[in-house]
Design an enzyme around this catalytic site. Sequence first.
Site, PDB file in Angstrom:
ATOM      1  N   GLU A  31       1.225  -1.049  -0.236  1.00  0.00           N
ATOM      2  CA  GLU A  31      -0.250  -0.038   0.141  1.00  0.00           C
ATOM      3  C   GLU A  31       1.135   1.333   0.035  1.00  0.00           C
ATOM      4  O   GLU A  31       1.671   1.818   0.489  1.00  0.00           O
ATOM      5  CB  GLU A  31      -0.781  -0.302   1.143  1.00  0.00           C
ATOM      6  CG  GLU A  31      -2.048  -1.457   1.308  1.00  0.00           C
ATOM      7  CD  GLU A  31      -2.376  -1.099   2.571  1.00  0.00           C
ATOM      8  OE1 GLU A  31      -2.623   0.012   3.755  1.00  0.00           O
ATOM      9  OE2 GLU A  31      -3.046  -2.333   3.289  1.00  0.00           O
ATOM     10  N   LYS A  63       2.447   5.087   1.462  1.00  0.00           N
ATOM     11  CA  LYS A  63       2.320   5.116   2.914  1.00  0.00           C
ATOM     12  C   LYS A  63       2.069   6.980   3.107  1.00  0.00           C
ATOM     13  O   LYS A  63       3.081   7.687   2.198  1.00  0.00           O
ATOM     14  CB  LYS A  63       3.574   4.859   3.365  1.00  0.00           C
ATOM     15  CG  LYS A  63       4.175   5.501   4.595  1.00  0.00           C
ATOM     16  CD  LYS A  63       5.365   4.782   5.427  1.00  0.00           C
ATOM     17  CE  LYS A  63       5.691   5.216   6.858  1.00  0.00           C
ATOM     18  NZ  LYS A  63       5.301   6.286   7.260  1.00  0.00           N
ATOM     19  N   ASP A  86       1.228  10.756   3.377  1.00  0.00           N
ATOM     20  CA  ASP A  86       1.945  11.345   5.026  1.00  0.00           C
ATOM     21  C   ASP A  86       0.752  11.781   5.854  1.00  0.00           C
ATOM     22  O   ASP A  86       1.080  13.042   4.972  1.00  0.00           O
ATOM     23  CB  ASP A  86       3.320  12.056   4.344  1.00  0.00           C
ATOM     24  CG  ASP A  86       4.206  11.942   5.432  1.00  0.00           C
ATOM     25  OD1 ASP A  86       4.100  11.254   6.559  1.00  0.00           O
ATOM     26  OD2 ASP A  86       5.098  12.904   4.978  1.00  0.00           O
ATOM     27  N   CYS A 115      32.022  39.313  11.634  1.00  0.00           N
ATOM     28  CA  CYS A 115      30.501  39.412  12.159  1.00  0.00           C
ATOM     29  C   CYS A 115      30.301  40.076  10.553  1.00  0.00           C
ATOM     30  O   CYS A 115      30.153  41.205  10.472  1.00  0.00           O
ATOM     31  CB  CYS A 115      29.947  39.651  13.352  1.00  0.00           C
ATOM     32  SG  CYS A 115      28.136  39.720  13.272  1.00  0.00           S
ATOM     33  N   CYS A 118      27.708  43.320  12.980  1.00  0.00           N
ATOM     34  CA  CYS A 118      28.693  44.391  14.134  1.00  0.00           C
ATOM     35  C   CYS A 118      29.891  44.060  13.617  1.00  0.00           C
ATOM     36  O   CYS A 118      30.448  45.309  14.506  1.00  0.00           O
ATOM     37  CB  CYS A 118      28.122  43.917  15.514  1.00  0.00           C
ATOM     38  SG  CYS A 118      28.937  42.569  16.111  1.00  0.00           S
ATOM     39  N   CYS A 128      29.548  35.041  17.250  1.00  0.00           N
ATOM     40  CA  CYS A 128      29.698  36.392  17.353  1.00  0.00           C
ATOM     41  C   CYS A 128      29.371  36.463  17.942  1.00  0.00           C
ATOM     42  O   CYS A 128      28.154  36.003  18.889  1.00  0.00           O
ATOM     43  CB  CYS A 128      28.614  37.316  16.223  1.00  0.00           C
ATOM     44  SG  CYS A 128      28.340  39.198  16.881  1.00  0.00           S
ATOM     45  N   CYS A 174      24.879  43.102  19.081  1.00  0.00           N
ATOM     46  CA  CYS A 174      24.713  42.514  17.736  1.00  0.00           C
ATOM     47  C   CYS A 174      23.175  42.194  16.893  1.00  0.00           C
ATOM     48  O   CYS A 174      22.066  41.509  17.844  1.00  0.00           O
ATOM     49  CB  CYS A 174      26.067  41.220  17.281  1.00  0.00           C
ATOM     50  SG  CYS A 174      25.285  40.068  16.118  1.00  0.00           S
TER      51      CYS A 174
HETATM   52  N1  LIG Z   1      11.777  15.960  11.550  1.00  0.00           N
HETATM   53  C1  LIG Z   1      10.917  15.560  12.888  1.00  0.00           C
HETATM   54  O1  LIG Z   1      11.503  16.341  14.187  1.00  0.00           O
HETATM   55  C2  LIG Z   1      10.519  13.979  13.426  1.00  0.00           C
HETATM   56  C3  LIG Z   1      10.227  14.271  14.532  1.00  0.00           C
HETATM   57  C4  LIG Z   1       9.199  12.570  14.909  1.00  0.00           C
HETATM   58  C5  LIG Z   1       8.892  11.582  13.954  1.00  0.00           C
HETATM   59  N2  LIG Z   1       9.320  12.448  12.428  1.00  0.00           N
HETATM   60  C6  LIG Z   1       8.501  10.973  11.350  1.00  0.00           C
HETATM   61  O2  LIG Z   1       8.209  10.763  11.440  1.00  0.00           O
HETATM   62  C7  LIG Z   1       8.489   8.884  11.830  1.00  0.00           C
HETATM   63  C8  LIG Z   1       7.841   8.407  12.263  1.00  0.00           C
HETATM   64  O3  LIG Z   1       6.747   8.116  12.995  1.00  0.00           O
HETATM   65  P1  LIG Z   1       5.668   7.218  13.456  1.00  0.00           P
HETATM   66  O4  LIG Z   1       6.352   6.153  14.023  1.00  0.00           O
HETATM   67  O5  LIG Z   1       4.483   7.480  13.805  1.00  0.00           O
HETATM   68  O6  LIG Z   1       5.858   5.880  12.036  1.00  0.00           O
HETATM   69  P2  LIG Z   1       5.888   6.204  10.288  1.00  0.00           P
HETATM   70  O7  LIG Z   1       5.145   7.934  10.788  1.00  0.00           O
HETATM   71  O8  LIG Z   1       6.790   6.052  10.213  1.00  0.00           O
HETATM   72  O9  LIG Z   1       4.927   4.834  10.776  1.00  0.00           O
HETATM   73  C9  LIG Z   1       3.564   4.821  10.588  1.00  0.00           C
HETATM   74  C10 LIG Z   1       2.005   5.159  10.393  1.00  0.00           C
HETATM   75  O10 LIG Z   1       2.186   5.399   9.434  1.00  0.00           O
HETATM   76  C11 LIG Z   1       1.152   5.736   8.972  1.00  0.00           C
HETATM   77  N3  LIG Z   1       0.567   5.055   7.325  1.00  0.00           N
HETATM   78  C12 LIG Z   1       0.564   5.742   6.069  1.00  0.00           C
HETATM   79  N4  LIG Z   1      -0.218   4.483   5.198  1.00  0.00           N
HETATM   80  C13 LIG Z   1      -0.052   3.879   6.169  1.00  0.00           C
HETATM   81  C14 LIG Z   1      -0.944   2.723   5.592  1.00  0.00           C
HETATM   82  N5  LIG Z   1      -1.435   2.473   3.905  1.00  0.00           N
HETATM   83  N6  LIG Z   1      -0.855   1.597   6.270  1.00  0.00           N
HETATM   84  C15 LIG Z   1      -0.198   1.435   7.368  1.00  0.00           C
HETATM   85  N7  LIG Z   1       0.055   3.054   8.402  1.00  0.00           N
HETATM   86  C16 LIG Z   1       0.015   4.022   7.277  1.00  0.00           C
HETATM   87  C17 LIG Z   1      -0.219   5.086   9.853  1.00  0.00           C
HETATM   88  O11 LIG Z   1      -0.724   6.839  10.300  1.00  0.00           O
HETATM   89  C18 LIG Z   1       1.325   4.905  11.090  1.00  0.00           C
HETATM   90  O12 LIG Z   1       0.678   5.758  11.902  1.00  0.00           O
HETATM   91  C19 LIG Z   1       9.882   8.895  11.756  1.00  0.00           C
HETATM   92  O13 LIG Z   1      11.122   8.192  11.075  1.00  0.00           O
HETATM   93  C20 LIG Z   1      10.145  10.246  11.119  1.00  0.00           C
HETATM   94  O14 LIG Z   1      10.071  10.858   9.327  1.00  0.00           O
HETATM   95  C21 LIG Z   1       9.508  13.046  12.136  1.00  0.00           C
HETATM   96 ZN   LIG Z   2      27.337  40.420  15.450  1.00  0.00          ZN
END
Ligand SMILES: NC(=O)c1ccc[n+]([C@@H]2O[C@H](COP(=O)([O-])OP(=O)(O)OC[C@H]3O[C@@H](n4cnc5c(N)ncnc54)[C@H](O)[C@@H]3O)[C@@H](O)[C@H]2O)c1
Ligand SMILES: [Zn+2]
Length: 665
Positions: free
Chosen positions: A120, A122, A124, A406, A409, A422, A428
Amino acid sequence: MSDIEIKIKNLIERIKELNYNYYTLDEPLISDKEYDKLYDELKKLEEESGLIFEDSPTQIVGDKVLEKFVKHEHLGRLYSLDKAQSFEEIEDWMNRAEKLRLQYNAGANDILPEIEYIIELKFDGLTINLTYKDGKLENAATRGTGVIGEEILPQVLTIDSIPRTIDFKGVVEVSGEGVMPLSSLEKYNQTHDDKLKNARNAAAGALRNLDPAVTRSRNLECYLYNIGFIDQNVINSQDEVFEFLVDNKFNTFPFRKKVHTFQELVQVITEIGEYRKTIDVLTDGVVIKINDFITRDVLGYTNKFPRWAIAYKFEAEQYVTKIKEVIWNVGRTGKVTPVAILEPVDIEGVTVSRATLNNFDDIQRKKVKIGSDVLIRRSNDVIPEILTAIDEDNSNTVDIEKPLFCPYCHSELFYDNVHIYCQNSLNCKPQLNARLTHFASREAMNIEGLSEKTIDKMIEVLDISEIDELYDITKDDLFKLEGFKDKKADNVLESIEKSKEVKLKSFIFALGIPNVGVKTASDLADQFVTLDKLKEAKFDDLINVSDIGEITANAIVEFFHDERIKKGLDDLISKGIKFIEINESKTDELKDLVMVVTGTIEGYNRKEIEEKLKLKGAKVTSSVSKSTDILLAGEKAGSKLAKAQQNNVKIYQGEELIKFLEGLE
Ligand SMILES: NC(=O)c1ccc[n+]([C@@H]2O[C@H](COP(=O)([O-])OP(=O)(O)OC[C@H]3O[C@@H](n4cnc5c(N)ncnc54)[C@H](O)[C@@H]3O)[C@@H](O)[C@H]2O)c1
Ligand SMILES: [Zn+2]
């Protein structure tokens, strides 16, 4: 603490902060790519050392749920996904599943079928979990910790495709992903000043906004793909999940593929790499799931994810452009960082003309010069990253010079390893502006109406050079600034005045102590209760606060010992800052005792116990050390118990423990 333990603790601390900003505030501090790197580093260190702390992000789904939402206990747990970095890792995972299947079949009466894998997309966005009873939509919640989510029914009801009633009359929880279609994102950004940076955070931020009108304005969509709970035994495979979803008129994404072999899988994933660019939803990879539910049961779950599914993330695409110039920016802490100005290039519909270069070493390592052609990559975020220069022998390029003064400044710059500072924090301008902007921000003093631009004018026209001078500004002063009329001036003055009454945690965050983000500030406020206590805190007191590592502890001590900062802080407080009590019920019963809770305790939840201990004044830490006063040891207490015994720490176990806990109520 050993070196590796310190490293692990520091990583945990950093990742928790990032998680809080990502999951709880929906405002990530860094790109997913950078985040994944830190996370993988932690995972590797944990594997190598066997040191796995219970509160490690590798053991926990998501983050805290926000108090402002009603909590929803999911009927079936929701999980994160294990990730494969490469096709080989997917193959290893398939081989493990096949091996387990064969082992099972050798010993059992029933036989698991040949494994079918469903691939499937994924999506976001943000997980949405929908509860239906008697055919009616009863509730909608976020994933939260996987066990408890936040109720967001009014927000979810803004998504028209989610059925309010279904034919199935039992109790069922279905889950899927709430997303902001890319066309909605584009339209939104064309008509709004507050531009949304990426579709994922836009969707998550909208669904977790208390005002459903905001959610509505983002025009979200939801694709369902999972049944987390059903009160009748009618579903036996992922195929049947989709059948159920379609029969009950849920919106499912039309694309999914079934494969049997690794070769087929590689081909499908490669095709999806192209296909995903043609659709209106942001995807960051694919999810591969085993179709048959009995096989799923045999494979089971870890704390954090099912063993019967795995995610594979796509690498962001790379583009070529030229570096026109490198400018040096000065940040809040005086850190001077290079920004590359690029020949504008179109990446997935966004014109990109700037990219970050982390520091001077980064410039040298990537062999970047002015006039170089460079490879850049934009993940799901707006600011791209420069990977490397690609035309090293181009004679038309000019070396980028190490700055000595800098750019603002003209003070001489200070070099600390790879970082450049700096040190003229007093006058600054960019430093002062960044400090004031941070001070006024929502999670800090929450002074509305003080945008970066307004602050710029204040510094320029009113000659402000210290934070506390904000509180001396008069209406006449504001009239001197362009665009300030009666009402606007009144509003700003009022919000400045209002900010004097502040929660301690917001004030600590507002100070901009290096490494102290929202979460750490809140932990510090909980632990030390007053600003004076925090000011006097010693390294040992700080390192005992859960999640605080050596670097942060040192930074805090240094901060409060800096003469200039001390004076600035006194001046600020003298303007009438008052802290609002939030923990009125706090008592002193366990005052200053350092306590650790470990093991499982029937009928109790460890986090709740810890909260109660803190309310009674105890300091709760995550590991046992010489400074621990009391260990509460439940069943299977393990290494912490042994360590406590070695260090003569007082231990409550068994009946004594239960008595103690009852006394806390
Ligand atoms: N940038 C940051 O500061 C930061 C911080 C924390 C997490 N993250 C991101 O989040 C990721 C981790 O988050 P996570 O633990 O929620 O995992 P994830 O988002 O990588 O995977 C789990 C999630 O995928 C989703 N999903 C989408 N399509 C799906 C499908 N077809 N089937 C099943 N699930 C599906 C679901 O909502 C599930 O909860 C990290 O790898 C990172 O990329 C980023
Ligand atoms: Zn400065």
